[in-house]
Motif scaffolding. Sequence first.
Motif, PDB file in Angstrom:
ATOM      1  N   ILE A 133     -31.108  17.071  -1.070  1.00  0.00           N
ATOM      2  CA  ILE A 133     -30.300  15.885  -1.315  1.00  0.00           C
ATOM      3  C   ILE A 133     -28.837  16.229  -1.100  1.00  0.00           C
ATOM      4  O   ILE A 133     -28.276  17.091  -1.787  1.00  0.00           O
ATOM      5  CB  ILE A 133     -30.526  15.347  -2.739  1.00  0.00           C
ATOM      6  CG1 ILE A 133     -31.983  14.894  -2.892  1.00  0.00           C
ATOM      7  CG2 ILE A 133     -29.592  14.187  -3.036  1.00  0.00           C
ATOM      8  CD1 ILE A 133     -32.326  14.393  -4.263  1.00  0.00           C
ATOM      9  N   VAL A 137     -27.684  12.352   2.934  1.00  0.00           N
ATOM     10  CA  VAL A 137     -29.001  11.804   2.606  1.00  0.00           C
ATOM     11  C   VAL A 137     -28.857  10.593   1.686  1.00  0.00           C
ATOM     12  O   VAL A 137     -29.534   9.572   1.870  1.00  0.00           O
ATOM     13  CB  VAL A 137     -29.885  12.888   1.945  1.00  0.00           C
ATOM     14  CG1 VAL A 137     -31.162  12.275   1.380  1.00  0.00           C
ATOM     15  CG2 VAL A 137     -30.224  13.975   2.954  1.00  0.00           C
ATOM     16  N   ILE A 138     -27.977  10.686   0.694  1.00  0.00           N
ATOM     17  CA  ILE A 138     -27.735   9.560  -0.211  1.00  0.00           C
ATOM     18  C   ILE A 138     -27.212   8.352   0.567  1.00  0.00           C
ATOM     19  O   ILE A 138     -27.633   7.210   0.333  1.00  0.00           O
ATOM     20  CB  ILE A 138     -26.743   9.961  -1.320  1.00  0.00           C
ATOM     21  CG1 ILE A 138     -27.387  11.004  -2.238  1.00  0.00           C
ATOM     22  CG2 ILE A 138     -26.305   8.742  -2.131  1.00  0.00           C
ATOM     23  CD1 ILE A 138     -26.445  11.586  -3.271  1.00  0.00           C
ATOM     24  N   TYR A 141     -30.060   6.687   2.369  1.00  0.00           N
ATOM     25  CA  TYR A 141     -30.847   5.891   1.425  1.00  0.00           C
ATOM     26  C   TYR A 141     -30.161   4.554   1.137  1.00  0.00           C
ATOM     27  O   TYR A 141     -30.795   3.494   1.136  1.00  0.00           O
ATOM     28  CB  TYR A 141     -31.050   6.657   0.124  1.00  0.00           C
ATOM     29  CG  TYR A 141     -32.232   7.587   0.102  1.00  0.00           C
ATOM     30  CD1 TYR A 141     -33.485   7.144   0.493  1.00  0.00           C
ATOM     31  CD2 TYR A 141     -32.117   8.904  -0.351  1.00  0.00           C
ATOM     32  CE1 TYR A 141     -34.584   7.993   0.465  1.00  0.00           C
ATOM     33  CE2 TYR A 141     -33.207   9.759  -0.383  1.00  0.00           C
ATOM     34  CZ  TYR A 141     -34.446   9.302   0.027  1.00  0.00           C
ATOM     35  OH  TYR A 141     -35.537  10.131   0.000  1.00  0.00           O
ATOM     36  N   SER A 144     -30.234   2.225   4.156  1.00  0.00           N
ATOM     37  CA  SER A 144     -31.608   1.734   4.341  1.00  0.00           C
ATOM     38  C   SER A 144     -31.939   0.648   3.330  1.00  0.00           C
ATOM     39  O   SER A 144     -32.599  -0.346   3.666  1.00  0.00           O
ATOM     40  CB  SER A 144     -32.601   2.891   4.205  1.00  0.00           C
ATOM     41  OG  SER A 144     -32.354   3.898   5.162  1.00  0.00           O
ATOM     42  N   THR A 145     -31.469   0.825   2.101  1.00  0.00           N
ATOM     43  CA  THR A 145     -31.726  -0.171   1.065  1.00  0.00           C
ATOM     44  C   THR A 145     -31.076  -1.507   1.415  1.00  0.00           C
ATOM     45  O   THR A 145     -31.707  -2.572   1.321  1.00  0.00           O
ATOM     46  CB  THR A 145     -31.191   0.321  -0.295  1.00  0.00           C
ATOM     47  OG1 THR A 145     -31.843   1.543  -0.640  1.00  0.00           O
ATOM     48  CG2 THR A 145     -31.436  -0.714  -1.386  1.00  0.00           C
ATOM     49  N   HIS A 212     -35.374  11.605  -5.236  1.00  0.00           N
ATOM     50  CA  HIS A 212     -35.986  11.046  -4.022  1.00  0.00           C
ATOM     51  C   HIS A 212     -36.908   9.876  -4.388  1.00  0.00           C
ATOM     52  O   HIS A 212     -36.869   8.813  -3.744  1.00  0.00           O
ATOM     53  CB  HIS A 212     -36.799  12.122  -3.304  1.00  0.00           C
ATOM     54  CG  HIS A 212     -36.007  12.995  -2.376  1.00  0.00           C
ATOM     55  ND1 HIS A 212     -35.326  12.503  -1.279  1.00  0.00           N
ATOM     56  CD2 HIS A 212     -35.801  14.333  -2.374  1.00  0.00           C
ATOM     57  CE1 HIS A 212     -34.735  13.501  -0.650  1.00  0.00           C
ATOM     58  NE2 HIS A 212     -35.003  14.631  -1.289  1.00  0.00           N
ATOM     59  N   PHE A 215     -34.993   6.743  -5.335  1.00  0.00           N
ATOM     60  CA  PHE A 215     -34.414   6.086  -4.156  1.00  0.00           C
ATOM     61  C   PHE A 215     -35.482   5.293  -3.396  1.00  0.00           C
ATOM     62  O   PHE A 215     -35.223   4.175  -2.936  1.00  0.00           O
ATOM     63  CB  PHE A 215     -33.769   7.114  -3.226  1.00  0.00           C
ATOM     64  CG  PHE A 215     -32.309   7.340  -3.481  1.00  0.00           C
ATOM     65  CD1 PHE A 215     -31.405   6.285  -3.374  1.00  0.00           C
ATOM     66  CD2 PHE A 215     -31.825   8.602  -3.816  1.00  0.00           C
ATOM     67  CE1 PHE A 215     -30.048   6.493  -3.609  1.00  0.00           C
ATOM     68  CE2 PHE A 215     -30.470   8.812  -4.049  1.00  0.00           C
ATOM     69  CZ  PHE A 215     -29.582   7.751  -3.946  1.00  0.00           C
ATOM     70  N   TRP A 216     -36.683   5.868  -3.259  1.00  0.00           N
ATOM     71  CA  TRP A 216     -37.758   5.149  -2.588  1.00  0.00           C
ATOM     72  C   TRP A 216     -38.147   3.898  -3.367  1.00  0.00           C
ATOM     73  O   TRP A 216     -38.441   2.849  -2.781  1.00  0.00           O
ATOM     74  CB  TRP A 216     -38.969   6.070  -2.400  1.00  0.00           C
ATOM     75  CG  TRP A 216     -38.840   6.896  -1.169  1.00  0.00           C
ATOM     76  CD1 TRP A 216     -38.246   8.125  -1.054  1.00  0.00           C
ATOM     77  CD2 TRP A 216     -39.256   6.537   0.149  1.00  0.00           C
ATOM     78  NE1 TRP A 216     -38.277   8.552   0.245  1.00  0.00           N
ATOM     79  CE2 TRP A 216     -38.891   7.613   1.011  1.00  0.00           C
ATOM     80  CE3 TRP A 216     -39.912   5.440   0.687  1.00  0.00           C
ATOM     81  CZ2 TRP A 216     -39.162   7.585   2.380  1.00  0.00           C
ATOM     82  CZ3 TRP A 216     -40.181   5.423   2.052  1.00  0.00           C
ATOM     83  CH2 TRP A 216     -39.814   6.483   2.873  1.00  0.00           C
ATOM     84  N   MET A 219     -35.494   1.242  -2.660  1.00  0.00           N
ATOM     85  CA  MET A 219     -35.653   0.662  -1.326  1.00  0.00           C
ATOM     86  C   MET A 219     -36.800  -0.336  -1.284  1.00  0.00           C
ATOM     87  O   MET A 219     -36.687  -1.427  -0.723  1.00  0.00           O
ATOM     88  CB  MET A 219     -35.888   1.772  -0.292  1.00  0.00           C
ATOM     89  CG  MET A 219     -34.657   2.583   0.046  1.00  0.00           C
ATOM     90  SD  MET A 219     -34.851   3.580   1.550  1.00  0.00           S
ATOM     91  CE  MET A 219     -36.247   4.616   1.116  1.00  0.00           C
ATOM     92  N   TYR A 235     -44.310   5.887  -7.370  1.00  0.00           N
ATOM     93  CA  TYR A 235     -43.085   6.644  -7.592  1.00  0.00           C
ATOM     94  C   TYR A 235     -42.579   6.531  -9.021  1.00  0.00           C
ATOM     95  O   TYR A 235     -41.804   7.378  -9.467  1.00  0.00           O
ATOM     96  CB  TYR A 235     -41.998   6.164  -6.621  1.00  0.00           C
ATOM     97  CG  TYR A 235     -42.388   6.328  -5.178  1.00  0.00           C
ATOM     98  CD1 TYR A 235     -42.292   7.568  -4.553  1.00  0.00           C
ATOM     99  CD2 TYR A 235     -42.866   5.254  -4.431  1.00  0.00           C
ATOM    100  CE1 TYR A 235     -42.660   7.734  -3.231  1.00  0.00           C
ATOM    101  CE2 TYR A 235     -43.234   5.413  -3.106  1.00  0.00           C
ATOM    102  CZ  TYR A 235     -43.137   6.648  -2.503  1.00  0.00           C
ATOM    103  OH  TYR A 235     -43.513   6.816  -1.203  1.00  0.00           O
TER     104      TYR A 235
END
Length: 289
Positions: A133, A137-138, A141, A144-145, A212, A215-216, A219, A235
């Motif tokens: 991370i 990467v953040i 995320y 993408s969100t 992780h 974050f998933w 999203m 998750y």
Amino acid sequence: YNQLGTIGFSRMLMQNPNDVVYYGLNWIFSHLGIPWQVYLLLFSMFTMYVVIKWCNEYSDMPFLSIMIFMVFLFPAWESAMRQGLAMCFVYLGYIALDKGKIKKGIALYILSFFCHQTVIFFVPFFFIRKIRITDKVIAIYLISTVALYALSTRVWSIINTVAGFFGRNQYGEFWHERPTHFIAFIVLLLVAALFFFRRDYNEDQKAAECIHAMFWSVMLLAFSGGTNLRLCYYYAIFACILIPRILTHIKPVQMSKVIVGLAFLALFLTTVDTTYYFYWQEAVGVYGG
């Protein structure tokens, strides 16, 4: 369940060609004459066995993790039994793979797939969790969100078109709202994790995996849809591990354990009949039940 006790094995397979492990177990127990209530009890016991094993394996405070699971997740697992059984097998597989038991882990993953095929969306996480991370990467995320939120309607139309070729239901038509309470819980937990682990997100590998997972979850929730909420179940169990991890950064640690433990106990006692609506309150408002 009772109907499965009146048909043969081949007919059961014809009626339920996808989730054969789940329906096969139902068929076996029904033919053995085991009442539905006893079957539910056995399912609950197996669920708690897996959760206790998971928490003992990964949590700094197993009892607190189990309490968090009982407050937020247990009702959801009980109401989605096919997926609940799939999650049990996939988490056992997760533990096995972590211990280097590759064949056992893959076998359990396959079993989980034939309980509920949504598990295929969790399998890549076993590899994603290894990514370090970083700020980059953040940022990915977060972008993408936002993109999923903005394009959710268009993407759902594509998903429905593809699903139609496989004879699946129109997933996007099943509830378009977002569970406010659950989103707030996951987002606040993610923000707290990013704050407390900001010096080095990867110093604690298990905490990094949990970040992780959060974050998933965010999203998927931004994408909306009841199907995505069901995917979040895979998750959400990482929240049970992440909360105790965060508490180790709060001083005094022992006092933080007591306060949070009492808070979750109070939540459990006051929401034991309504925890299910923690996830589905908008859907309940739309469909009235």
